[in-house]
Design a protein around this motif. Sequence first.
Motif, PDB file in Angstrom:
ATOM      1  N   ILE A 103      16.396  -4.779  14.314  1.00  0.00           N
ATOM      2  CA  ILE A 103      15.367  -4.538  15.133  1.00  0.00           C
ATOM      3  C   ILE A 103      13.768  -3.929  14.253  1.00  0.00           C
ATOM      4  O   ILE A 103      13.969  -3.111  13.449  1.00  0.00           O
ATOM      5  N   LEU A 104      13.026  -4.896  14.118  1.00  0.00           N
ATOM      6  CA  LEU A 104      11.996  -4.897  13.426  1.00  0.00           C
ATOM      7  C   LEU A 104      10.652  -4.633  14.207  1.00  0.00           C
ATOM      8  O   LEU A 104      10.311  -4.955  15.087  1.00  0.00           O
ATOM      9  N   ASN A 105       9.621  -3.832  13.319  1.00  0.00           N
ATOM     10  CA  ASN A 105       8.535  -3.712  13.869  1.00  0.00           C
ATOM     11  C   ASN A 105       7.434  -4.884  13.794  1.00  0.00           C
ATOM     12  O   ASN A 105       7.871  -5.710  12.795  1.00  0.00           O
ATOM     13  N   PRO A 106       6.468  -5.023  13.971  1.00  0.00           N
ATOM     14  CA  PRO A 106       5.383  -6.181  14.011  1.00  0.00           C
ATOM     15  C   PRO A 106       5.091  -6.366  12.351  1.00  0.00           C
ATOM     16  O   PRO A 106       4.815  -7.402  12.265  1.00  0.00           O
ATOM     17  N   ASP A 107       5.098  -5.454  11.851  1.00  0.00           N
ATOM     18  CA  ASP A 107       4.886  -5.483  10.190  1.00  0.00           C
ATOM     19  C   ASP A 107       6.092  -5.631   9.364  1.00  0.00           C
ATOM     20  O   ASP A 107       5.968  -6.032   8.127  1.00  0.00           O
ATOM     21  N   GLY A 108       7.186  -5.964  10.071  1.00  0.00           N
ATOM     22  CA  GLY A 108       8.509  -6.424   9.456  1.00  0.00           C
ATOM     23  C   GLY A 108       9.276  -5.371   8.952  1.00  0.00           C
ATOM     24  O   GLY A 108      10.381  -5.597   8.303  1.00  0.00           O
ATOM     25  N   SER A 109       8.892  -4.042   9.060  1.00  0.00           N
ATOM     26  CA  SER A 109       9.700  -2.871   8.704  1.00  0.00           C
ATOM     27  C   SER A 109      10.715  -2.641   9.602  1.00  0.00           C
ATOM     28  O   SER A 109      10.498  -2.606  10.937  1.00  0.00           O
ATOM     29  N   PRO A 110      12.036  -2.074   9.263  1.00  0.00           N
ATOM     30  CA  PRO A 110      12.949  -1.740  10.547  1.00  0.00           C
ATOM     31  C   PRO A 110      12.464  -0.585  11.163  1.00  0.00           C
ATOM     32  O   PRO A 110      11.773   0.569  10.571  1.00  0.00           O
ATOM     33  N   VAL A 111      12.644  -0.339  12.414  1.00  0.00           N
ATOM     34  CA  VAL A 111      12.424   0.637  13.264  1.00  0.00           C
ATOM     35  C   VAL A 111      13.060   1.828  12.893  1.00  0.00           C
ATOM     36  O   VAL A 111      12.334   3.055  13.021  1.00  0.00           O
ATOM     37  N   LEU A 112      14.156   1.693  12.386  1.00  0.00           N
ATOM     38  CA  LEU A 112      15.148   2.889  12.249  1.00  0.00           C
ATOM     39  C   LEU A 112      15.478   2.985  10.757  1.00  0.00           C
ATOM     40  O   LEU A 112      16.126   2.144  10.245  1.00  0.00           O
ATOM     41  N   LYS A 113      14.963   3.910  10.112  1.00  0.00           N
ATOM     42  CA  LYS A 113      15.073   4.196   8.543  1.00  0.00           C
ATOM     43  C   LYS A 113      15.870   5.427   8.394  1.00  0.00           C
ATOM     44  O   LYS A 113      15.338   6.494   8.920  1.00  0.00           O
ATOM     45  N   LYS A 114      17.132   5.083   7.493  1.00  0.00           N
ATOM     46  CA  LYS A 114      17.798   6.335   7.244  1.00  0.00           C
ATOM     47  C   LYS A 114      17.233   7.567   6.563  1.00  0.00           C
ATOM     48  O   LYS A 114      17.773   8.729   6.419  1.00  0.00           O
ATOM     49  N   ASP A 115      16.068   6.997   6.056  1.00  0.00           N
ATOM     50  CA  ASP A 115      15.502   8.236   4.792  1.00  0.00           C
ATOM     51  C   ASP A 115      14.227   8.739   5.490  1.00  0.00           C
ATOM     52  O   ASP A 115      13.575   9.566   4.808  1.00  0.00           O
ATOM     53  N   ARG A 116      14.186   8.714   7.067  1.00  0.00           N
ATOM     54  CA  ARG A 116      13.162   9.482   7.629  1.00  0.00           C
ATOM     55  C   ARG A 116      13.528  10.080   8.732  1.00  0.00           C
ATOM     56  O   ARG A 116      14.710   9.861   9.620  1.00  0.00           O
ATOM     57  N   ASN A 117      12.645  10.970   8.993  1.00  0.00           N
ATOM     58  CA  ASN A 117      12.854  12.036  10.181  1.00  0.00           C
ATOM     59  C   ASN A 117      12.224  11.224  11.505  1.00  0.00           C
ATOM     60  O   ASN A 117      11.237  10.688  11.313  1.00  0.00           O
ATOM     61  N   TYR A 118      12.795  11.450  12.621  1.00  0.00           N
ATOM     62  CA  TYR A 118      12.217  10.872  13.975  1.00  0.00           C
ATOM     63  C   TYR A 118      12.042  12.005  15.198  1.00  0.00           C
ATOM     64  O   TYR A 118      12.871  12.928  15.113  1.00  0.00           O
ATOM     65  N   ILE A 119      10.764  11.939  15.469  1.00  0.00           N
ATOM     66  CA  ILE A 119      10.377  13.220  16.554  1.00  0.00           C
ATOM     67  C   ILE A 119      10.300  12.479  17.865  1.00  0.00           C
ATOM     68  O   ILE A 119       9.501  11.440  17.871  1.00  0.00           O
ATOM     69  N   THR A 120      11.003  12.763  18.851  1.00  0.00           N
ATOM     70  CA  THR A 120      11.123  12.438  20.200  1.00  0.00           C
ATOM     71  C   THR A 120       9.832  13.387  21.016  1.00  0.00           C
ATOM     72  O   THR A 120      10.091  14.478  21.099  1.00  0.00           O
ATOM     73  N   ILE A 121       9.018  12.706  21.692  1.00  0.00           N
ATOM     74  CA  ILE A 121       7.749  13.317  22.191  1.00  0.00           C
ATOM     75  C   ILE A 121       8.140  12.988  23.981  1.00  0.00           C
ATOM     76  O   ILE A 121       7.957  11.896  24.486  1.00  0.00           O
ATOM     77  N   ARG A 122       8.322  14.079  24.621  1.00  0.00           N
ATOM     78  CA  ARG A 122       8.363  14.005  26.024  1.00  0.00           C
ATOM     79  C   ARG A 122       7.370  14.637  26.982  1.00  0.00           C
ATOM     80  O   ARG A 122       6.887  15.785  26.347  1.00  0.00           O
ATOM     81  N   GLY A 123       7.186  14.288  27.852  1.00  0.00           N
ATOM     82  CA  GLY A 123       6.186  15.077  28.980  1.00  0.00           C
ATOM     83  C   GLY A 123       6.771  16.433  29.341  1.00  0.00           C
ATOM     84  O   GLY A 123       8.131  16.728  29.401  1.00  0.00           O
ATOM     85  N   TYR A 124       5.958  17.658  29.234  1.00  0.00           N
ATOM     86  CA  TYR A 124       6.643  18.785  29.741  1.00  0.00           C
ATOM     87  C   TYR A 124       6.380  18.705  31.076  1.00  0.00           C
ATOM     88  O   TYR A 124       5.189  18.840  31.925  1.00  0.00           O
ATOM     89  N   TYR A 125       7.779  18.640  31.839  1.00  0.00           N
ATOM     90  CA  TYR A 125       7.413  18.280  33.362  1.00  0.00           C
ATOM     91  C   TYR A 125       7.049  19.566  34.043  1.00  0.00           C
ATOM     92  O   TYR A 125       7.453  20.726  34.183  1.00  0.00           O
TER      93      TYR A 125
END
Length: 551
Positions: free
Chosen positions: A451-473
């Motif tokens: 699963i790649l981004n439009p720039d060819g990089s993988p969407v999920l990288k094992k050396d990076r942190n990911y932050i999920t942002i949700r609406g505060y209901y």
Amino acid sequence: MHTKSLVNVLGVVYEHLKTEDGGDLYLTKYAQRYEKHLAIENWFEKRWFNKHKIRLEGTGSVYRVPTKAVDGVSFYFVVKNCRVGEDVPLDTHTLEEFCNAEFNSPWEEFSLVEEMRDGHYGPQNLTIKTQLPLAIYVPPEKMQLWQSGRSRTKINKIHARHPGIDLDILKQYKLVYRWIEGYNLPELFEFIDTDTKKRTHHLVDLEKRVVNDMSKKGYLVADTKPEHIIISANEAEQLIAKGSEQNPEASMTQIEYLYELINAGDYSVVDYELLLRTPDHESEVQQSRRHSYLDHQINRYTPTPVPEHLSNMEILGVPYIFGHAESTGGHLWVVGNNADLFDYFLPERWRKTHAVRLPGSREIYYTITKDNVRLAWETSCVGEMPHKKDPDYDPLIRKYGINSPFEEFAIAHDLTAMNILCAYVRAIYMTGSTKIEKSKDLRRYDSHKDILNPDGSPVLKKDRNYITIRGYYNGPDHWVARQTGRLYERVDLTDAMNKGLLDAEHCMSLVERKKNKLKMAGYEGSLLKPHDLLMSIDQDGKIVMDAHGIP
């Protein structure tokens, strides 16, 4: 210099290009005339810069430097080292008034300067003149922390508030402005024959008048100084000439002329690293941005024109607007097809705002962004291997692994489509900085490798942190967008029991009901806990019910 691409950061459009030395250069609309001179080798070549730079008085790390001659022409630039992340050296009085002052990031600074130059707020017959913001240059090399001058305490505070989200503190950011030919106020008083007491009095008075002008236009600077107020060379020469007249009243004539210039707005203000909006202006901007945000969220799946620096993409059935977070080198995926939402989720808008950990949650934080948008964010645990000693440990988690943020959003998107309501998924942010701890469970990285981004990089990288942002209901999007008064309050089922809103039996029946709905939808819901389910409380303190009388 290399191929250009357009980038929009906080409302300012830049031409972005990689430099010959591997750095990044962002050119504003004002840079076109100076484009050749802004080539790094024409002003920042090491020997040239060190030989010709002149440190400016009354400022931070700010220098005037001439460019090399290009086509027989040379210009003077002002080059500033961005001090974001450093402690702000304010005097005691100023510190009391601006106790939370922080240096702007380069993108925030240019955005505020451009906004102030546009002058839409406040009296339209009043204009605050500034230097021309030309470029932001990010050299390729990184510094050691001790070289950066950035406070370990300050950085730790930012990390504590926003784990893994702060600006890349080991990068240098050079802001380039056009030099204004002229004199600052203290320099002009060197040409006025007056004593120290009167000189100090007039400098304070003139500065107050400029501060008042800026306030009328909706801006303030936490460390305003007379050195930051510039009179143009032509007008300064006239003032100096008045002092050369054989007239005992010459100094008074000069001072009166200086007041005329200031009162007429014939001056420029420089140094913007602590530039802010006034409280009233900030409140107005926040309200406007919030209402625009809510309108865009209602129509988030309606396609809008996509600027060059952003892309449409789909991941696991969820549409996103994808782009780079230029300030951190990270990536950002905003749910939907509405490109107008992208800027609201840039880390600048929420990474420094006060965050509160939500009760009953593992590490979910609530914040109100700079656009007055209420969000909840959480650092993804993808790649972690649950331990038996963890409070929420369950063999199923270890067996199947922790979902990636993209799987989380895909599940929420799917469930919502089946009328199993979930907290609104808004955006996923990947940090530019690398993770401190290595990922131990690599299953998700393997399953996502194609699963790649439009720039060819993988969407999920094992050396990076990911932050999920949700609406505060605090109510459905369409309902919130129409409200001007108090919104719903949210409460999880555990908290509802503790507050006496529900008894334990009713609470557990709601949990079982939700588990059954998940099972019928094809999802495993056995790990669902009471604190995972939210209810709404209306303005009268009552539980909001659906048409069937169910919370």
